[in-house]
Design a protein around this motif. Structure first.
Motif, mmCIF file in Angstrom:
data_model
loop_
_atom_site.group_PDB
_atom_site.id
_atom_site.type_symbol
_atom_site.label_atom_id
_atom_site.label_comp_id
_atom_site.label_asym_id
_atom_site.label_seq_id
_atom_site.Cartn_x
_atom_site.Cartn_y
_atom_site.Cartn_z
ATOM 1 N N VAL B 413 -4.950 10.126 8.332
ATOM 2 C CA VAL B 413 -5.234 8.636 8.387
ATOM 3 C C VAL B 413 -5.369 8.071 7.035
ATOM 4 N N LEU B 416 -2.238 8.092 4.989
ATOM 5 C CA LEU B 416 -1.124 7.225 5.393
ATOM 6 C C LEU B 416 -1.486 6.011 5.655
ATOM 7 N N ILE B 417 -2.738 5.587 5.488
ATOM 8 C CA ILE B 417 -3.146 4.140 5.966
ATOM 9 C C ILE B 417 -2.539 3.448 4.588
ATOM 10 N N GLY B 418 -2.220 2.079 4.826
ATOM 11 C CA GLY B 418 -1.534 1.402 3.810
ATOM 12 C C GLY B 418 -0.156 1.796 3.296
ATOM 13 N N ASP B 419 0.124 1.473 2.225
ATOM 14 C CA ASP B 419 1.665 2.075 1.771
ATOM 15 C C ASP B 419 1.781 3.355 1.697
ATOM 16 N N GLN B 420 2.818 3.810 2.228
ATOM 17 C CA GLN B 420 3.314 5.351 1.987
ATOM 18 C C GLN B 420 4.615 5.375 0.950
#
Lengths: 251, 460, 422
Positions: B413, B416-420
């Motif tokens: 998490v 990968l949270i936000g922009d990947q």
């Protein structure tokens, strides 16, 4: 003196009455057979004698059952002590999923009968010998009891029961799941056990009752119709119903 | 446009049901049919809708990549990197939508025009081809209908085919999971050696800055960044704490429910305990972070202990509460399925209830209980929100339950949270962690399910 | 040790063991009670909202409007209500210094401009008069009024200053602080300001996700279950499917998030952060749950029903569609609802597919970016402001309400419509 005296025993399963006012005396060191058509209450009566009916939630028992002149239906009766004195063999062999040795040592262990390992070994051997199983299993007593044949399993259960030297042994159709040879072995054993224990056996087979028992009680629809010596019940019953059942007209 | 085509197909298929049925009824007036008229309707509707829909779906799936190929074919010979081509194509697309705000080049303009052109051609040829297939197949089926056409059988075979395809959904999902995890993981291990990942002692994904797509990868940048040992350890440590709470409470309450509880207690307490399993995990996470964490910290302070506000104990303990109902109801089931005659045998020996439970029932039920515990462990390892919210996000290698530590799920998490950005080792690392998680839980589940299954069969 | 002593000991062990069992159940129930009490006690205040009722002089000069002409809607819309608001606030304490004026302003939510304007639009007659207007209090004062903020700590550790509290207490004495049902919690989208934040956008996000999930998972799962239970030959392949389904049911939810990210977003290029992708991801997750429930209900239909239909000359397909499936439907439906309830509470996979973005508009279709209720809980819980704590708890209460509602529904269907076979 009678070993067991049952007076005015009624049993209910929920709202349904299963036994009606049973009065029966059972003599010590004899084999008493309980016969009758299925659903007649003979097994229910048997389970009254060591309070196994307590296990069933909806089952209510009233009346007096005296063993050695002591009423076991009193509220403060210790069922653990009672069942130590009154053992039971079930219809289907039910060895614990443990080794043969552990199956036998279970009773002596929980009751603290054996003080040492060698004493326990002796009890196990003696019980297996008495149950006529020793010769067959002596090389594999540390293997699972569930691996034995049906007849052997039932004799293992008998050995397990006699390991704590109960005064009374209840047998609930002990041969119904067995083949004729295994049945013959168990019957022989029953006759042997009679010397030290009082035995009550529920059986479906009239010939078995005739072969192993000294006394017989005939149950029908929750009532004890007739009780007396096996000879008399089979040859000269006083009740018509008994006569009909014995001669195979119903049941 | 797409929905118009779709609706057209559906409407035409529906109307051909009536045509088919009508023709069948006409035939019926002088000849005997082999099936009910409605089957002729279904038959025609399937012939009308199915081939056209299939073509439509395939076309829609492949169209974007074919268009992309045509547009980029002008440039692919120029020796550009994959990333640059991607970027260029994205620019072309946004320009064609009039949403491009960057530098305009002639190349870009030309390609955008070409792109719009292609899209137009593709759209109209799709309409024409799909509709002509629809007309052809419907016409073929319509002319075939006669009194002795078999219609019920093909319709049923078609339905069966649809059923079969649905049953493949589970397999496709599994394949999808494996595909998406494996694909990214393999790329990850091309940059980071497998050995460094599995045995590395330092996990600092924040060190791996998001890099420009055109920049070449320099593996040395990532040395000592993606060592997963601390988070593997953290995962198992928190799961261990959770099981220390869940096993005793779950097992004992399961046993009590199965063997002692009155019918009334069972009737009410069992569903109430199962509420614990229905509470969303994010709620547990909030509870752990807001209440349990500070509580443990204050408690520690009063005892003179240093307790982190995000201690492993808070996360693990709350996770344990969540797992209680799984263990208790599974072990309840397992214990209830131990045959009554074993209990009778033990009671008839003069054993007390607890002796019977401890010495006969528990050993007999052990495989099933182990299975249920393994399922609980698998849940604990896969649990995400509690850890994300209540435990630390920094991966400390510690065995002190009062310190904070992190887990596989929490790290996924965090990354990968936000922009990947796909194609970046940091993003790929999350997938590598996901694959490890998938494998561990899969093994646990398979073992647990087969143990439980064997156990069930034994007493059936 | 003689037998009697031993027996006493054995009974003690029995008592002890029973006590452990009772203690375990008690502990489990205690956790639940503590848990729910905590959530409810912190959350119930969020359903109330604090307003400050202050006298407002809709003076034409202050609004730079023509005092002799009744202002039109355009006039009002164009007027500057910020300066007007500040002037109004000064009337609360005419001696306020520059700094104190800023503190006065901060006693109100930043929407005061809009609130003042809408009041005038709704009540054009109040132009040129002094009227009482209800303005949203700032979340700091809201929390103070609800008793969630301690007042007896040093000023520098407090969010509300001594000055603000003095004014606030004076207003309170005059009965100018009122507390009303917080409708905006249900009608507003998310906001950075706790006093204005609502659950409407995340609720719609959840609703759309669940609808997408239902429309995919239910038909596919039902058909798959029918195939596996009624038509599939018993062979290795169907065994494999079965093992697959059972294992899929136990795969951690976050792995489905990775699937959504790696396949739905990266390969199929579906729009990020939308309930559409969220719903598809959740449907893959609930699929095994529903298949298992549907198969169990199909299995429970006795073979005699199938045999009866087959004996009437119905085809296998007709038997299945006319008899078996309708009889298995209640069980399947209740399994579906339970699966959907699980999906409704799911957070981690949605975070991975980007449904964690700050969304301050209410989504109108499944293709618009949105959050979901559990994600909203996560977003607010991670926020530092004290005012969000009660919002989180309130949002949890709403979520739990829906979960309980769905589970009761599933129970009802099961009890009411499911036929019991003997």
């Amino acid at each position: 003196m009678n070993k067991i005296e049952a007076k005015n025993v009624d049993v209910y399963y929920g709202a349904k009455q299963a036994l009606f006012d049973i009065n029966m005396d059972i003599e010590a060191n004899k084999v008493t057979a309980l016969i009758g058509p299925s659903g007649c209450g003979k097994s229910t009566f048997l389970r009254c004698l060591n309070r196994m009916n307590d296990v069933i939630d909806i089952c209510k028992v009233s009346g007096v059952v005296k063993i050695n002149d002591y009423d076991i239906n009193q509220k403060d009766t210790d069922v653990v002590r009672l069942r130590e004195k009154v053992g039971m063999i079930f219809q289907k062999p039910n060895p614990f999923p443990k080794t043969i040795y552990e199956n036998i040592s279970y009773g002596p262990e929980i009751h603290g009968i054996a003080q040492s390992k060698s004493e326990m070994d002796n009890i196990v051997e003696e019980s297996l010998r008495k149950a006529a199983l020793w010769e067959e299993v002596k090389d594999r007593i540390h293997e699972p009891g569930t691996g034995l044949s049906g007849g052997q399993q039932q004799r293992l259960c008998i050995a397990r029961t006699i390991s704590i030297k109960p005064e009374v042994i209840l047998m609930d159709e002990p041969c119904s799941a067995l083949d004729p040879i295994a049945t013959a072995q168990i019957e022989e054993l029953i006759d042997e056990l009679r010397k030290e224990h009082t035995i009550i056996i529920v059986t479906h087979s009239m010939s078995q009752a005739a072969r192993v028992s000294q006394n017989t009680g005939f149950f029908h629809l929750g009532k004890l119709i007739e009780v007396g010596s096996t000879d008399k019940i089979f040859k000269n019953p006083t009740q018509q119903q008994t006569q009909d059942y014995i001669t195979g007209r119903f049941g | 446009m797409n929905s118009v085509i779709f609706l057209t197909i559906v409407l035409l298929a529906l109307s051909s049901y009536f045509f088919g049925r009508k023709k069948a009824i006409l035939i019926q007036s002088n000849k005997r049919l082999t099936a009910l008229p409605k089957f002729y309707g279904y038959y025609l509707a399937i012939w009308c809708g199915a081939p056209a829909f299939l073509l439509y779906a395939l076309w829609s799936i492949f169209e974007p990549s074919i268009v992309r190929f045509f547009i980029l074919s002008d440039y692919s010979s120029q020796g550009l990197l994959e990333g640059e081509l991607n970027l260029f194509y994205e620019k072309v697309k946004s320009l064609s939508r009039n949403q491009y705000s960057g530098e305009l080049t002639a190349e870009l303009q030309r390609s955008a025009e070409k792109y719009l052109n292609f899209r137009d051609i593709a759209k109209w040829s799709k309409v024409v081809i799909v509709l002509s297939l629809l007309i052809a197949s419907t016409g073929y089926a319509y002319t075939k209908i006669s009194n002795n056409t078999k219609t019920r059988e093909p319709v049923e075979i078609f339905l069966k085919g649809v059923f079969f395809l649905s049953s493949l959904a589970a397999i496709l999902t599994t394949i999808g999971i494996i595909f998406s995890l494996l694909f990214q993981t393999i790329e990850f291990f091309q940059v980071i050696p497998l050995f460094d990942f599995v045995f590395g002692m330092h996990w600092y994904p924040a060190k791996a800055f998001v890099r420009d797509a055109s920049e070449a990868l320099d593996p040395s940048m990532y040395s000592d960044t993606f060592g997963a040992v601390p988070i593997f350890a953290g995962t198992f440590f928190i799961a261990l704490i959770a099981m220390c709470v869940a096993i005793p409470i779950g097992l004992l309450s399961g046993i009590y429910m199965a063997e002692y509880a009155s019918k009334r207690l069972r009737q009410y307490a069992k569903p109430v305990i199962e509420i614990l399993a229905g509470i969303p995990t994010v709620v547990y996470g909030f509870f752990a972070a807001l209440t349990v964490g500070p509580f443990l910290k204050d408690l520690g302070l009063s005892l003179g202990l240093e307790v982190s506000a995000e201690s492993a104990l808070a996360a693990g303990g709350v996770m344990g509460i969540m797992i209680i109902p799984f263990i208790s109801s599974l072990s309840d089931d397992v214990i209830t399925s131990v045959p009554q005659n074993l209990r009778d045998g033990s009671y008839a020996m003069g054993a007390t209830k607890s002796e019977t439970i401890k010495r006969v029932i528990f050993p007999a039920a052990l495989p099933g209980i182990v299975g249920s515990i393994l399922l609980g462990v698998s849940r604990a390892i896969g649990e995400t929100m509690i850890v994300v919210m209540a435990s630390g996000l920094a991966a400390n290698l510690t065995l002190n339950p009062l310190e904070s530590t992190s887990t596989i799920t929490a790290q996924i998490v965090v990354i990968l949270i936000g922009d990947q950005q796909f194609g970046d080792p940091k993003t790929q690392a999350a997938f590598a962690l996901g694959l490890s998680l998938f494998i561990v839980t899969l093994v646990l589940n398979i073992v647990a399910l087969s143990v439980v299954k064997k156990y069930r069969e034994k007493y059936e | 040790m003689n037998k009697e002593e031993r027996l006493i000991k054995r009974y003690k062990a029995e008592k002890r063991f029973q006590f452990y069992g009772k203690a375990a159940i008690f502990m489990a129930l205690l956790f639940l009670v503590v848990f729910l009490t905590k959530i409810f006690s912190t959350g119930y205040t969020a359903f109330q909202k604090t307003w400050l009722v202050i006298p407002v002089n809709y003076n034409a000069d202050l609004l730079y409007l023509d005092p002799d002409k009744k202002p039109t809607t355009e006039d009002i819309n164009d007027a500057d209500f910020y300066e007007f608001g500040i002037e109004t606030f000064i009337t609360l304490d005419p001696d306020a210094s520059e700094d104190q004026i800023m503190e006065l302003k901060k006693m109100f939510a930043f929407t005061f401009e809009r609130e003042l304007k809408y009041y005038l639009l709704d009540n054009p007659d109040s132009f040129g008069k002094t009227v009482d207007v209800k303005l949203t209090a700032s979340d700091d004062l809201d929390q103070v009024f609800k008793g969630n903020y301690p007042r007896d700590i040093p000023e520098n550790r407090r969010r509300a200053s001594d000055y603000q509290l003095k004014i606030f207490d004076k207003l309170n004495e005059d009965g100018r602080v009122i507390s009303e049902f917080n409708a905006s919690f249900f009608t507003n989208a998310d906001s950075r300001e706790a006093e204005l934040a609502g659950i409407a956008s995340s609720f719609m996000g959840s609703l759309f996700s669940i609808l997408v999930c239902l429309s995919i998972a239910f038909p596919v799962a039902l058909l798959a279950a029918v195939y596996l239970e009624e038509f599939a030959p018993k062979n290795r392949f169907t065994d494999f499917i079965e093992v697959n389904i059972n294992n899929l049911a136990a795969v951690p939810s976050i792995v489905f998030g990775l699937l959504g990210l790696g396949v739905l977003l990266a390969v199929f290029g579906l729009p990020r952060s939308t309930p559409l992708v969220g719903g598809i991801t959740l449907s893959l997750m609930t699929l095994p749950t529903i298949i298992i429930a549907a198969r169990a209900s199909l299995k429970a239909v006795p073979p005699s029903i199938r045999e009866a239909a087959l004996a009437m000359g119905a085809s296998k397909m007709q038997t299945t569609m006319h008899h078996t499936v309708p009889l298995a439907l209640p069980g399947t439906l209740s399994g579906t609802i339970i699966g959907l309830a699980q999906a409704l509470g799911e957070t981690a996979p949605l975070i991975l597919i980007g449904m964690v973005a700050f969304v301050n508009t209410i989504p109108g279709t499944p293709m618009d970016p949105a959050a979901s209720l559990p994600v909203q809980i996560y977003i607010w819980a991670e926020s530092a402001e004290r005012g969000f704590v009660e919002k989180v708890s309130a949002c949890i209460m709403v979520l739990l309400f829906f979960l309980i509602f769905m589970n009761l529904g599933a129970q009802l269907i099961r009890h009411k419509f499911e036929k019991k076979w003997n």
